[in-house]
Design a protein around this motif. Structure first.
Motif: not given
Length: 675
Positions: A528-530, A555-556, A558, A619-621
């Motif tokens: 995912g993306t942070a 995360h993968e 950032n 998939s983005t937080s």
């Protein structure tokens, strides 16, 4: 696009020199992550060199539709000034036992004040000083900062004072305008005077109540109603123009000068009321971005200015011929059968004037939030087609309370006239000072030309300002007190934000150092993306540090994101985003928005697709830092200022809504700060 900080800076920031005020990173609740005042200074020069933003109307042609729209939005305030300007001037002339022929001198002052301040200063000169198509005090500040080419705190503080005075004017205009129109009913229904305050309060409360639903539908009627208003005003004035032909002598500026010379200091109270004729002139510049220079100029020169001139001269001629009409010259120009329709039309015109001021207050508040002068305030868009149609609940409530309090406290437009004018004259003096800087340093005019044009105008405005200062004991303290409160709020907010940012910077780790360490020795990597929003992209956001400390995962991808406010109204999409890689799995992003735009972070990040980065919403937080302030622990500011700052801090709107983040993808991590 501003350059990022030097990535080779020390890993700790404890030894860093004090930085200018910067809003803390977006968290709940906190300040908007906007460019600090110095940021405005440093970037304004670049803003002046950029092409005009898309959608700017600055060079729009003066079509009939735009000219009609101008009448309803731009000229509502100044268009209703004939209701009370000459009346109040004559009241002061009578109090000082001036001769009946003083009417000629007063009308001459009214006419030449409008010519010099509105036609020459604003329509001819100031409308040329747009900031990428937009006007207003903050736009002029940004342009002046860029013209100087250096950070000038005193200049920015002048802008803050100007904005504060505007808010003072915003609470007086609806009360003054609506009350002066409703008072005309006393000529139709004797004894109606006792109902003036209740009816005014009812109209004001309804006016503020409908703001929440937007004014898009009703605003279509504003232009036609004001066109009828100006036509009626000119017709009534023309009918009385030759009641006494001596009034035409008022076209000679020597009659105005002679009145002042003859009466000396006794003319100052009269001049304080004469200035009521140009209240609302700032709207010509502030609303330029909505319509453009040409429509504003054509509306003024072809419709508004002639109607005002004929109305003042008609009132003056009637008073010369019939001195008993001095008590209410505007309404007494109308024949008996037309008085009631005229009162209703005047009430509609004053409501429109009040609406324009309220909308202006919303717009200025939004700009102040974006520039970091105020905490985040809730902004609701009330129109699907007009970006400028916004509603700000807290601002609306404060204005309504202020207007209702003035109506109850003063009870009549004549009493309230004493409070009117100081805010406007102060704002105009500030505009003239800023204009001198722009004319000299941005336009390259020589000092003799600049001073030859602006010094006489500034001198006149200072005389009017002094004349209005005399009203302070009789109510003039109201706008000054309100402006002082607004200035205090802004200064405390900026200072507190600066101190918190310095404290956090001293305790933070450089993101370059942290990213390299995590690349060499990574924790558990999750898909995912942070996205971490921050005020300083050179430092590791607290939310990232808390996530590593408590969840022990990375995360993968950032992204360290800083939201900046550019010193121009709107930023083109091509200039919206800048991105650079810090280390494997880490990127630094700058998002730029104009000071009249509502930040939309997800939409702006979508532009990163052009740089090979895709932000999948599922998939983005988005990680935000929720801070709580503990007052009185660190003694960063005086106790009263700390409490005020903490209160403003807690009242800020949620960053999720302000930055248009998807609420189901936001993660908040807590932190306590002693102030």
């Amino acid at each position: 696009m501003p350059e990022p900080r030097d990535p080779a800076a020390p890993q700790r920031a404890a030894s860093r020199q004090p930085t200018p005020p910067q809003p803390p990173e977006p968290e709940a609740p906190a300040a908007a992550a906007a460019t600090p005042p110095e940021g405005v200074a440093s970037e304004a020069g670049a803003a002046l060199r950029t092409p005009e933003h898309p959608g700017s109307h600055v060079d729009a042609k003066a079509t009939p539709a735009l000219v009609l729209s101008c009448l309803g939005v731009v000229f509502g305030d100044i268009g209703t000034s004939p209701l009370y300007a000459l009346r109040e001037s004559l009241v002061h002339a009578h109090e000082h036992h001036m001769a009946e022929t003083a009417v000629i001198g007063i009308v001459s002052m009214l006419f030449w004040t409008v010519v010099l301040i509105v036609t020459l200063k604003y329509v001819t000169l100031i409308l040329r000083a747009d900031n990428n198509g937009e006007g207003g005090t903050l736009s002029l500040v940004a342009k002046a900062q860029g013209a100087l080419g250096r950070r000038a705190w005193w200049l920015y503080l002048i802008g803050i004072v100007g904005v504060s005075l505007f808010f003072g004017d915003a609470i007086i205009t609806p009360a003054m305008s609506v009350m002066s129109a409703v008072e005309g009913m006393d000529l139709v229904v004797p004894g109606f005077g006792d109902w003036v305050v209740p009816v005014t309060l009812f109209i004001v409360i309804v006016l503020f109540w409908v703001q929440r639903s937007g004014t898009e539908a009703v605003s279509r009627l504003f232009g036609p109603v004001m066109l009828v208003w100006f036509g009626t005003m000119a017709t009534l004035g023309a009918l009385h123009l030759f009641d006494d032909a001596r009034i035409l002598q008022a076209l000679n500026p020597l009659r105005a000068a002679g009145f002042i010379a003859t009466n000396g200091f006794g003319a100052l109270p009269v001049m304080g009321s004469v200035f009521l004729a140009v209240t609302g002139a700032e709207a010509l510049y502030a609303d330029m971005g909505h319509f453009g220079r040409s429509p504003v100029r054509v509306s003024w020169l072809a419709i508004v200015f002639p109607a005002l001139t004929i109305s003042y001269f008609g009132q003056g001629a009637m008073v010369l011929a019939h001195p008993e009409t001095a008590s209410n010259p505007f309404f007494l120009m109308a024949p008996g059968w037309f008085t009631l329709p005229l009162v209703l039309l005047a009430t509609g015109a004053t409501v429109i004037a009040s609406q324009a001021v309220i909308s202006g207050a919303f717009s200025v508040s939004q700009q102040a939030v974006q520039l970091g002068l105020l905490p985040r305030l809730e902004i609701q868009h009330t129109s699907d087609t007009q970006a400028g149609q916004i509603y700000m609940p807290k601002v609306n409530t404060l204005l309504m309370i202020g207007v209702c309090a003035l109506v109850l406290a003063f009870g009549s437009s004549s009493a309230l006239a004493s409070a009117y004018g100081i805010a406007v004259t102060g704002d105009m003096v500030i505009t003239s000072i800023l204009a001198i800087i722009v004319f000299r340093f941005a336009w390259g005019w020589r000092w003799p030309v600049v001073l030859g044009i602006m010094l006489p105008i500034l001198a006149i405005e200072l005389v009017f300002f002094y004349a209005n200062i005399l009203k302070v004991p009789d109510g003039g303290y109201i706008p000054l007190m309100f402006a002082a409160v607004v200035i205090t709020f802004m200064v405390v907010w900026m200072k507190g934000t600066q101190l918190i940012q310095q404290k956090l910077s001293a305790e933070s780790v450089q993101i370059d150092f942290l990213a390299k360490k995590l690349s060499d020795s990574p924790p558990v990597i999750v898909p995912g993306t942070a996205v971490f929003l921050t005020a300083d992209p050179a430092l590791a956001p607290p939310a990232l540090m808390h996530n590593l400390k408590h969840n022990r995962v990375l995360h993968e991808r950032n992204f360290i994101v800083k939201v900046e406010t550019a010193p121009r109204p709107v930023v083109a999409e091509a200039d919206r985003l800048r991105i650079e890689q810090i280390a494997p799995r880490f990127w630094r992003v700058w998002l730029r928005f104009g000071y009249m735009e509502q930040p939309n972070v997800p939409r702006a990040l979508a532009i990163a697709r052009e740089h090979g980065h895709r932000f999948d919403i599922m998939s983005t937080s988005y990680f935000l830092n929720r801070r709580s302030l503990r007052v009185g622990k660190a003694h960063m500011m005086p106790l009263w200022a700390s409490r005020l700052y903490a209160g403003m801090y807690r009242s800020a709107s949620e960053p999720t809504n302000f930055y248009r983040l998807p609420s189901n993808r936001v993660v908040e991590l807590g932190q306590q700060i002693n102030i």
